[in-house]
Design a protein around this motif. Sequence first.
Motif, mmCIF file in Angstrom:
data_model
loop_
_atom_site.group_PDB
_atom_site.id
_atom_site.type_symbol
_atom_site.label_atom_id
_atom_site.label_comp_id
_atom_site.label_asym_id
_atom_site.label_seq_id
_atom_site.Cartn_x
_atom_site.Cartn_y
_atom_site.Cartn_z
ATOM 1 N N ALA A 1 0.831 -1.203 0.000
ATOM 2 C CA ALA A 1 0.000 0.000 0.000
ATOM 3 C C ALA A 1 0.871 1.262 0.000
ATOM 4 O O ALA A 1 0.587 2.228 -0.719
ATOM 5 N N PHE A 2 1.950 1.242 0.786
ATOM 6 C CA PHE A 2 2.835 2.410 0.860
ATOM 7 C C PHE A 2 3.552 2.636 -0.456
ATOM 8 O O PHE A 2 3.749 3.784 -0.887
ATOM 9 N N LEU A 3 3.968 1.539 -1.115
ATOM 10 C CA LEU A 3 4.619 1.655 -2.413
ATOM 11 C C LEU A 3 3.745 2.408 -3.402
ATOM 12 O O LEU A 3 4.197 3.342 -4.075
ATOM 13 N N PHE A 4 2.482 2.014 -3.491
ATOM 14 C CA PHE A 4 1.607 2.632 -4.478
ATOM 15 C C PHE A 4 1.170 4.033 -4.047
ATOM 16 O O PHE A 4 0.860 4.870 -4.902
ATOM 17 N N PHE A 5 1.206 4.302 -2.765
ATOM 18 C CA PHE A 5 0.993 5.667 -2.312
ATOM 19 C C PHE A 5 2.120 6.564 -2.826
ATOM 20 O O PHE A 5 1.880 7.673 -3.325
#
Length: 336
Positions: free
Chosen positions: A39-43
């Motif tokens: 999730a953080f990567l795509f954020f």
Amino acid sequence: MPIDPYILLLLGTVGLAALFPARGTGADIASGASTAAIAFLFFLYGARLSTREALDGLRHWRLHGTVLACTFVVFPLLGLAARGLVPVLLTHPLYQGLLFLTLVPSTIQSSIAFTSIARGNVPAAICAGSFSSLAGIVITPLLAAALLGNSGGGFSADSLVKIVLQLLVPFLAGQLLRRWIGGFITRHKKILGLVDRGSILLVVYTAFSEGMVQGIWHQVSAVRLAGLLVVEAVILAVMLALTWYGGKALRFNREDRIAIQFAGSKKSLASGLPMASVLFGAHASLAVLPLMLFHQMQLMVCAVIAKRRARDPEAATNPTPAAASRIAVGTGTRSD
């Protein structure tokens, strides 16, 4: 020919998972951390993408449409054609991973780098890679649902919900907050790049740990891996030839053809690994193996091609003035 150091880290992570796979509570912790990392990567991907740059690139819609067609139409067709190699050359799980490889979006940073080395249209490569990554968040899961179905190792409608929650929602949140955090991300791009890569290593460790616990690695032999490499080499060769000569047939100039070749013939490890983890679950280790092998192969082959393109007589007589200066090393600290 040099090997991408990050591939060595990925292989080391696979070895760690083979020797010390996460089990029990450790597996639950690793799985939760992996979900948060994805999730953080795509954020971060959403926060990095310049909306203005993307809109400016729309003026070259023919080029971007060509790259998208190569990435999400021609590649999947080649993947479907490889179905005839099962079970003679490929096992069904390896074929599923190969087909998934053909569905993921193109790279950004390495496409830009090779386009710059070859004296191609760097701004077009930036936009083409960005468009492909953005479209892939939606198109890749839809293609997976249509072409893999429930045979994709547990792929189901629930996986689409996970894609939306773990990938699309964080990406959109990053885009919405870019106005306030874009400067911070630009200033700390090196540190965040390490976070990128570390997150992907965590995803790989979790996926391969689950594969070890499930015992699915007993399905792979050296002969099958060799067969997979041959098939991937053929697919890469076809795409490199098609993007170069197809660009000529469509009357693109040399600089645009270079951007089309490097953006249209490559697949993103950074986008594909998290998606595979969400889509395939415990079977993700076999699903990402073809992508990891293809990633290293495309880097080695494209490095040679880019250097040869730079020495072309046509490149010397028709240079692209700002090509090197516009290579946006900061457009992605992500690993492709």
